[in-house]
Design a protein around this motif. Structure first.
Motif, PDB file in Angstrom:
ATOM      1  N   MET A  65       5.727  -2.855 -26.948  1.00 49.62           N
ATOM      2  CA  MET A  65       6.138  -2.497 -25.590  1.00 49.62           C
ATOM      3  C   MET A  65       5.872  -3.660 -24.637  1.00 49.62           C
ATOM      4  SD  MET A  65       4.964   0.807 -23.335  1.00 49.62           S
ATOM      5  CE  MET A  65       5.596   1.060 -21.685  1.00 49.62           C
ATOM      6  N   THR A  66       6.821  -3.961 -23.783  1.00 47.73           N
ATOM      7  CA  THR A  66       6.700  -5.067 -22.855  1.00 47.73           C
ATOM      8  C   THR A  66       5.651  -4.755 -21.791  1.00 47.73           C
ATOM      9  OG1 THR A  66       9.053  -5.568 -23.152  1.00 47.73           O
ATOM     10  CG2 THR A  66       7.949  -6.593 -21.282  1.00 47.73           C
ATOM     11  N   ASN A  67       4.730  -5.692 -21.598  1.00 49.15           N
ATOM     12  CA  ASN A  67       3.667  -5.532 -20.616  1.00 49.15           C
ATOM     13  C   ASN A  67       4.126  -6.136 -19.283  1.00 49.15           C
ATOM     14  OD1 ASN A  67       1.346  -5.585 -19.051  1.00 49.15           O
ATOM     15  ND2 ASN A  67       0.005  -6.287 -20.702  1.00 49.15           N
ATOM     16  N   ILE A  68       4.375  -5.282 -18.299  1.00 44.95           N
ATOM     17  CA  ILE A  68       4.878  -5.713 -16.995  1.00 44.95           C
ATOM     18  C   ILE A  68       3.846  -5.400 -15.921  1.00 44.95           C
ATOM     19  CG2 ILE A  68       6.711  -5.428 -15.265  1.00 44.95           C
ATOM     20  CD1 ILE A  68       8.492  -4.347 -17.568  1.00 44.95           C
ATOM     21  N   LYS A  69       3.549  -6.388 -15.096  1.00 44.38           N
ATOM     22  CA  LYS A  69       2.670  -6.178 -13.948  1.00 44.38           C
ATOM     23  C   LYS A  69       3.427  -6.528 -12.674  1.00 44.38           C
ATOM     24  CE  LYS A  69      -1.714  -6.898 -16.390  1.00 44.38           C
ATOM     25  NZ  LYS A  69      -2.347  -5.599 -16.166  1.00 44.38           N
ATOM     26  N   VAL A  70       3.127  -5.814 -11.606  1.00 45.79           N
ATOM     27  CA  VAL A  70       3.803  -6.007 -10.322  1.00 45.79           C
ATOM     28  C   VAL A  70       2.806  -6.518  -9.295  1.00 45.79           C
ATOM     29  CG1 VAL A  70       5.071  -4.886  -8.448  1.00 45.79           C
ATOM     30  CG2 VAL A  70       5.438  -4.152 -10.816  1.00 45.79           C
ATOM     31  N   ILE A  71       3.201  -7.544  -8.547  1.00 50.76           N
ATOM     32  CA  ILE A  71       2.390  -8.070  -7.452  1.00 50.76           C
ATOM     33  C   ILE A  71       3.119  -7.784  -6.137  1.00 50.76           C
ATOM     34  CG2 ILE A  71       1.442 -10.140  -6.351  1.00 50.76           C
ATOM     35  CD1 ILE A  71       1.084 -11.347  -9.142  1.00 50.76           C
ATOM     36  N   ILE A  72       2.428  -7.121  -5.216  1.00 57.74           N
ATOM     37  CA  ILE A  72       3.001  -6.777  -3.914  1.00 57.74           C
ATOM     38  C   ILE A  72       2.108  -7.335  -2.807  1.00 57.74           C
ATOM     39  CG2 ILE A  72       3.788  -4.930  -2.394  1.00 57.74           C
ATOM     40  CD1 ILE A  72       3.957  -3.096  -4.843  1.00 57.74           C
ATOM     41  N   PRO A  73       2.509  -8.422  -2.149  1.00 58.10           N
ATOM     42  CA  PRO A  73       1.760  -8.878  -0.972  1.00 58.10           C
ATOM     43  C   PRO A  73       2.007  -7.878   0.160  1.00 58.10           C
ATOM     44  CG  PRO A  73       3.246 -10.582  -1.822  1.00 58.10           C
ATOM     45  CD  PRO A  73       3.642  -9.290  -2.446  1.00 58.10           C
ATOM     46  N   ALA A  74       0.970  -7.534   0.913  1.00 58.35           N
ATOM     47  CA  ALA A  74       1.148  -6.508   1.939  1.00 58.35           C
ATOM     48  C   ALA A  74       0.311  -6.801   3.173  1.00 58.35           C
ATOM     49  CB  ALA A  74       0.778  -5.137   1.376  1.00 58.35           C
ATOM     50  N   PHE A  75       0.970  -6.823   4.314  1.00 57.84           N
ATOM     51  CA  PHE A  75       0.301  -6.980   5.599  1.00 57.84           C
ATOM     52  C   PHE A  75       0.762  -5.865   6.528  1.00 57.84           C
ATOM     53  CE2 PHE A  75       0.675  -8.818   9.985  1.00 57.84           C
ATOM     54  CZ  PHE A  75      -0.673  -8.774  10.296  1.00 57.84           C
ATOM     55  N   ASN A  76      -0.140  -4.981   6.856  1.00 62.04           N
ATOM     56  CA  ASN A  76       0.155  -3.836   7.736  1.00 62.04           C
ATOM     57  C   ASN A  76       1.371  -3.032   7.255  1.00 62.04           C
ATOM     58  OD1 ASN A  76      -2.044  -4.422   9.319  1.00 62.04           O
ATOM     59  ND2 ASN A  76      -0.882  -5.364  10.983  1.00 62.04           N
ATOM     60  N   GLU A  77       1.283  -2.581   6.009  1.00 56.17           N
ATOM     61  CA  GLU A  77       2.353  -1.776   5.414  1.00 56.17           C
ATOM     62  C   GLU A  77       1.861  -0.356   5.113  1.00 56.17           C
ATOM     63  OE1 GLU A  77       5.041  -3.286   5.556  1.00 56.17           O
ATOM     64  OE2 GLU A  77       4.860  -5.381   4.972  1.00 56.17           O
ATOM     65  N   ALA A  78       0.956   0.165   5.952  1.00 57.13           N
ATOM     66  CA  ALA A  78       0.366   1.490   5.701  1.00 57.13           C
ATOM     67  C   ALA A  78       1.414   2.592   5.615  1.00 57.13           C
ATOM     68  CB  ALA A  78      -0.656   1.824   6.784  1.00 57.13           C
ATOM     69  N   ASP A  79       2.484   2.472   6.384  1.00 56.93           N
ATOM     70  CA  ASP A  79       3.493   3.533   6.440  1.00 56.93           C
ATOM     71  C   ASP A  79       4.472   3.502   5.264  1.00 56.93           C
ATOM     72  OD1 ASP A  79       2.411   4.442   8.823  1.00 56.93           O
ATOM     73  OD2 ASP A  79       3.791   3.271  10.071  1.00 56.93           O
ATOM     74  N   SER A  80       4.468   2.414   4.523  1.00 54.34           N
ATOM     75  CA  SER A  80       5.474   2.260   3.468  1.00 54.34           C
ATOM     76  C   SER A  80       4.914   2.060   2.070  1.00 54.34           C
ATOM     77  CB  SER A  80       6.387   1.070   3.802  1.00 54.34           C
ATOM     78  OG  SER A  80       5.615  -0.120   3.949  1.00 54.34           O
ATOM     79  N   ILE A  81       3.699   1.538   1.961  1.00 56.23           N
ATOM     80  CA  ILE A  81       3.209   1.059   0.668  1.00 56.23           C
ATOM     81  C   ILE A  81       3.130   2.164  -0.386  1.00 56.23           C
ATOM     82  CG2 ILE A  81       0.737   1.305   1.210  1.00 56.23           C
ATOM     83  CD1 ILE A  81       2.411  -1.624  -0.712  1.00 56.23           C
ATOM     84  N   ALA A  82       2.740   3.370   0.001  1.00 58.22           N
ATOM     85  CA  ALA A  82       2.645   4.458  -0.984  1.00 58.22           C
ATOM     86  C   ALA A  82       4.011   4.807  -1.558  1.00 58.22           C
ATOM     87  CB  ALA A  82       1.999   5.697  -0.356  1.00 58.22           C
ATOM     88  N   ASN A  83       5.041   4.787  -0.708  1.00 55.11           N
ATOM     89  CA  ASN A  83       6.401   5.059  -1.195  1.00 55.11           C
ATOM     90  C   ASN A  83       6.822   4.026  -2.225  1.00 55.11           C
ATOM     91  OD1 ASN A  83       6.770   7.268   0.515  1.00 55.11           O
ATOM     92  ND2 ASN A  83       7.573   6.013   2.173  1.00 55.11           N
ATOM     93  N   VAL A  84       6.508   2.769  -1.950  1.00 57.35           N
ATOM     94  CA  VAL A  84       6.862   1.690  -2.879  1.00 57.35           C
ATOM     95  C   VAL A  84       6.185   1.912  -4.227  1.00 57.35           C
ATOM     96  CG1 VAL A  84       6.708  -0.796  -3.322  1.00 57.35           C
ATOM     97  CG2 VAL A  84       7.204   0.030  -1.008  1.00 57.35           C
ATOM     98  N   ILE A  85       4.888   2.151  -4.183  1.00 56.88           N
ATOM     99  CA  ILE A  85       4.112   2.299  -5.423  1.00 56.88           C
ATOM    100  C   ILE A  85       4.600   3.491  -6.247  1.00 56.88           C
ATOM    101  CG2 ILE A  85       1.805   2.858  -6.312  1.00 56.88           C
ATOM    102  CD1 ILE A  85       0.744   1.297  -3.786  1.00 56.88           C
TER     103      ILE A  85
END
Length: 229
Positions: free
Chosen positions: A1-21
């Protein structure tokens, strides 16, 4: 199985970050949110949504990405693919499977999620973003014979190839540096069209005059620097 990791830089993204994840496909082994000096609940919301949260207090998109890469480099199990995406919910996280597909199925080294006009929500990219992308990709075509059409932040790369790039830009030039080094190294690359919508919140780059100017300077600086090598 392919091992994939995601990097998300975030600055003041409290309103959106949970939706992205929450909308990132479940076959991803780890989602790494790099909290880049946020003054809101970005870190808390990202952690509650299931992400690994790192802290990088030096402001800059590149600083945050480098922090994520450094964290991964210290892990015992090496990933196959690293995906970068923004934390503002402008991308469609479920399209990650589409972005990594050329790597998994065709052994391509690097993939850009291209924000094609037909798939973009109206107003999701500012005029200066559209112009800057067109200028940068046209210059890359002239100088390097590149076929890029976008500097989109939603991108995937083989982890081994990412390390070979020896990325260094700390701020606005991160995306174009990666593409220029891919060209210089002769890595295989492609683009896949992805949808794009209006972000939640105000862009730290294209949403301000200062950000737009500095991003333009960094992008053009990298292109001209590499054209002389």
């Amino acid at each position: 199985m392919t091992n994939i990791k995601v990097i998300i830089p975030a600055f003041n993204e409290a309103d959106s970050i949970a939706n992205v994840i929450k909308e990132i496909p479940k076959n991803v082994s780890e989602i790494i949110v790099v909290n880049n000096n946020s003054t809101d609940d970005t870190a808390l919301n990202a952690r509650d949504a299931g992400a690994t949260v790192l802290t990088e207090n030096r402001m800059g998109y590149g600083y945050a990405c480098l922090m994520g890469i450094n964290y991964i480099s210290k892990q015992s199990k090496t990933p196959d693919i690293i995906v970068f995406m923004d934390g503002d919910y402008s991308d469609y996280p479920e399209e990650l499977s589409k972005v990594v597909k050329p790597i998994v199925e065709n052994d391509v080294d690097f993939v850009i999620g291209a924000r094609t006009k037909a798939l973009r929500e109206e107003g999701s990219m500012t005029p200066q973003q559209v112009f800057g992308n067109a200028l940068a990709t046209t210059l890359m075509k002239w100088f390097f014979g590149a076929s890029f059409t976008d500097l989109g932040p939603f991108r995937a790369i083989k982890y081994s190839k990412l390390l070979e790039l020896e990325m260094e830009d700390k701020t606005y030039g991160w995306t174009v540096e990666m593409q220029l080094k891919v060209l210089k190294k002769g890595f295989t690359y492609t683009e896949v069209p992805v949808r794009y919508k209006k972000r939640i919140g105000i862009s730290k780059v294209s949403g301000t005059v200062k950000g737009t100017i500095f991003a333009g300077i960094k992008i053009l600086g990298w292109i001209f620097k590499y054209s002389l090598k």
